[in-house]
Scaffold this motif. Sequence first.
Motif, PDB file in Angstrom:
ATOM      1  N   HIS A   4       0.777  -1.243   0.044  1.00 53.05           N
ATOM      2  CA  HIS A   4       0.155   0.044   0.140  1.00 53.05           C
ATOM      3  C   HIS A   4       0.737   1.396   0.052  1.00 53.05           C
ATOM      4  CE1 HIS A   4       0.976   0.313   4.346  1.00 53.05           C
ATOM      5  NE2 HIS A   4       0.449  -0.835   4.339  1.00 53.05           N
ATOM      6  N   ASP A   5       2.178   1.079  -0.170  1.00 49.91           N
ATOM      7  CA  ASP A   5       3.005   2.422  -0.473  1.00 49.91           C
ATOM      8  C   ASP A   5       2.361   3.259  -1.392  1.00 49.91           C
ATOM      9  OD1 ASP A   5       4.602   1.304   1.495  1.00 49.91           O
ATOM     10  OD2 ASP A   5       6.212   0.657   0.057  1.00 49.91           O
ATOM     11  N   HIS A   6       2.407   4.588  -0.843  1.00 52.13           N
ATOM     12  CA  HIS A   6       2.068   5.580  -1.919  1.00 52.13           C
ATOM     13  C   HIS A   6       0.525   5.664  -2.182  1.00 52.13           C
ATOM     14  CE1 HIS A   6       6.228   6.022  -2.358  1.00 52.13           C
ATOM     15  NE2 HIS A   6       6.444   5.120  -3.205  1.00 52.13           N
ATOM     16  N   LEU A   7      -0.445   4.702  -1.617  1.00 57.04           N
ATOM     17  CA  LEU A   7      -1.759   4.844  -1.799  1.00 57.04           C
ATOM     18  C   LEU A   7      -2.533   5.124  -0.466  1.00 57.04           C
ATOM     19  CD1 LEU A   7      -2.228   1.364  -3.247  1.00 57.04           C
ATOM     20  CD2 LEU A   7      -2.024   3.550  -4.551  1.00 57.04           C
ATOM     21  N   LYS A   8      -3.456   5.795  -0.742  1.00 57.06           N
ATOM     22  CA  LYS A   8      -4.318   6.442   0.613  1.00 57.06           C
ATOM     23  C   LYS A   8      -5.494   5.550   0.835  1.00 57.06           C
ATOM     24  CE  LYS A   8      -6.514  10.419   2.143  1.00 57.06           C
ATOM     25  NZ  LYS A   8      -7.560  11.874   1.575  1.00 57.06           N
ATOM     26  N   ARG A   9      -5.640   5.101   2.330  1.00 56.49           N
ATOM     27  CA  ARG A   9      -6.814   4.332   2.738  1.00 56.49           C
ATOM     28  C   ARG A   9      -7.929   4.934   2.628  1.00 56.49           C
ATOM     29  NH1 ARG A   9      -7.221  -0.479   6.017  1.00 56.49           N
ATOM     30  NH2 ARG A   9      -9.071  -0.434   7.196  1.00 56.49           N
ATOM     31  N   ARG A  10      -8.782   4.308   2.068  1.00 55.53           N
ATOM     32  CA  ARG A  10     -10.239   5.038   2.073  1.00 55.53           C
ATOM     33  C   ARG A  10     -11.031   4.933   3.258  1.00 55.53           C
ATOM     34  NH1 ARG A  10     -13.511   3.073  -3.218  1.00 55.53           N
ATOM     35  NH2 ARG A  10     -13.078   1.103  -2.261  1.00 55.53           N
ATOM     36  N   GLU A  11     -12.101   6.003   3.654  1.00 57.92           N
ATOM     37  CA  GLU A  11     -12.861   5.921   4.590  1.00 57.92           C
ATOM     38  C   GLU A  11     -13.900   4.913   4.595  1.00 57.92           C
ATOM     39  OE1 GLU A  11     -12.144   7.628   7.661  1.00 57.92           O
ATOM     40  OE2 GLU A  11     -10.390   8.635   6.854  1.00 57.92           O
ATOM     41  N   TRP A 253      -9.584  -1.346   0.299  1.00 58.89           N
ATOM     42  CA  TRP A 253      -9.429  -0.358   1.185  1.00 58.89           C
ATOM     43  C   TRP A 253      -8.733   0.753   0.484  1.00 58.89           C
ATOM     44  CZ3 TRP A 253     -12.645   0.706   4.632  1.00 58.89           C
ATOM     45  CH2 TRP A 253     -13.157  -0.125   5.697  1.00 58.89           C
ATOM     46  N   TYR A 254      -7.546   0.410  -0.375  1.00 60.21           N
ATOM     47  CA  TYR A 254      -7.073   1.541  -1.089  1.00 60.21           C
ATOM     48  C   TYR A 254      -7.459   1.520  -2.617  1.00 60.21           C
ATOM     49  CZ  TYR A 254      -3.928   1.165   2.635  1.00 60.21           C
ATOM     50  OH  TYR A 254      -3.294   1.289   4.011  1.00 60.21           O
ATOM     51  N   ASP A 255      -8.686   1.159  -2.659  1.00 63.65           N
ATOM     52  CA  ASP A 255      -9.322   1.608  -4.107  1.00 63.65           C
ATOM     53  C   ASP A 255      -8.497   1.112  -5.369  1.00 63.65           C
ATOM     54  OD1 ASP A 255     -11.178   2.232  -5.696  1.00 63.65           O
ATOM     55  OD2 ASP A 255     -10.608   4.445  -6.024  1.00 63.65           O
ATOM     56  N   HIS A 256      -7.792  -0.107  -5.307  1.00 61.76           N
ATOM     57  CA  HIS A 256      -6.802  -0.395  -6.273  1.00 61.76           C
ATOM     58  C   HIS A 256      -7.550  -1.370  -7.366  1.00 61.76           C
ATOM     59  CE1 HIS A 256      -2.871  -1.233  -7.527  1.00 61.76           C
ATOM     60  NE2 HIS A 256      -2.905  -2.790  -7.474  1.00 61.76           N
TER      61      HIS A 256
END
Length: 583
Positions: A4-11, A253-256
């Motif tokens: 998850h590096d450089h990715l933003k976790r979603r609410e 969670w990281y919308d990948h």
Amino acid sequence: MFNHDHLKRREISALRSQRWYAPNTIRAFAHRQRSQQMGYRREEFLGKPVIGIINTWSDMSTCHTHLRERAEAVKRGIWAAGGFPVELPALSMGEVMVKPTTMLYRNFLAMETEELLRQHPIDGVVLLGGCDKSTPALLMGAISMDIPAIFCPAGPMSSGKWHGQVTGAGTHTKKYWDQLRLGAITQHDWIELEGAMTRSIGTCNTMGTASTMTSIADAMGFTLPGASSIPAADSRHPQMASLCGETIVDMVWYDHKPSNWLKRENFLNGIAAYLSLGGSTNAAIHLIAMANRAKVQLTLDDMAELARHIPVLANLFPSGEKLMEEFYFAGGLLAQLSKITDFLHQESVGVTNQPVSQWLENAHCYDDDIIRNLDNPIVPLSQGCALTVLRGNLCPNGAVMKSSAASPALRHHRGPALVFDTHQQLSDCIDDPDLDVTKDSVIILRNAGPVGAPGMPEWGNLPIPKKLLQQGVTDMVRISDCRMSGTHYGTCILHVAPEAAVGGPLALVQTGDLIELNIDAGTLNMLVDDTTLARRRADFQPTHRVFQRSWAALYQQHVTQADEGCDFDFLQAGSDVPEPPIF
């Protein structure tokens, strides 16, 4: 495993499923109520990623018979990672049982996958499949829907032997059928083979279309790295399925989702893997269809360019001598990829958000005879490759063949056409002792393409006439607008485009016309003058059956040609569908 590096976790509020479950409305009340009706506690689904499991299991899908159990393994991983799994059964296309062809229904499963995900409160999806058309269909639907998605391949069946001889599903069926026709084996032998060749759960154990497409999905990044090689019966297979469940929760969670990572370079990696494996020509159609869904430009010429540089390295049937189980123990797909790093875009990422270079850090080859080096291919480029694209006045939009499976003596061949308008006509006549045919004849089957059949069945490995088999002839030049099973071999030209049913030049050929194939030049022509062809075109009348109802009618009206991927014109990229309103 997910990076998850450089990715933003979603609410939690950003999850798609919360539109169904979270609001304080009468509709959301009903959604929560009905989920509890099934025995789930409110706390089990509310505020958690809802993960769909698209399962193509069926009692009539022989290669997917274990996917019920694998779905349970996927659920274990989802629960462990804090998600809420929901299993959604979808069309199961067992290659052997479905008539007239599973290709007729690939777009059906793609549509169903997309719509199942769109209509339900799904945040991410695990796709369970593996038999030939199920892999591209599931991926096409997931790409179009564009939510986080991971593919869990069904895995190849265990190796088989008969009387001490290695037997590969599909490849040896055709071989032994010809031997039965000649009387070289007995009816008792044939019945023994029937019960011995496919001896476990899983897809074909050769490098046929199933393993070709799951390997492509793997190399593109749609699976856990190396997952496509794990045999279906191996205990590591359900372990992999569980890890798929765990990984998809992180992906949500990281919308990948595919549009965030699936690029042209991923497709080129898939093509490189396919070529080095000596995979099925069916891949040419499926790759273009998937690329169109992803808004990626990809053509037959792109594949042909790579094919000029990447030889067949995998010693696997039908190009080699080994089966998929041996391939796995030799190091599997990651070992295969480690042999072609010069042709890979190693910065590309897949579902784990790890670059290809990182996948390969622990890749090892344990048998250089099964997974060969570039300087020791199973088929040198001078003798052919996994995909040769031909063009000429018989196939202006292209035709394909696996030239590595062609007979060297037929690489440049000129001979008279023997034309069959239907598969039934061919079947009725091919063993007639009075059939006017020689080893130099070029057998042509037409009206077997996307529209003409419809559905482009795997009839392209046209049979050798019995009178020639008795003379020792084992290969001839054969041309059709249909496809061929990836488990088969021979000098077979396929996917002729445009097909005969829509007025392609194949419709104008007459028995006796000289046909010239030149594999080295990449050409396929009928040696008929333009004036004669113009006269024949003016007289052309379609002869294929036109359906007025059912799925076949929709298919004939909207399917594109082979060089365009045989997708429906209204499903390709650009035909965006809005999310449904939640009333």
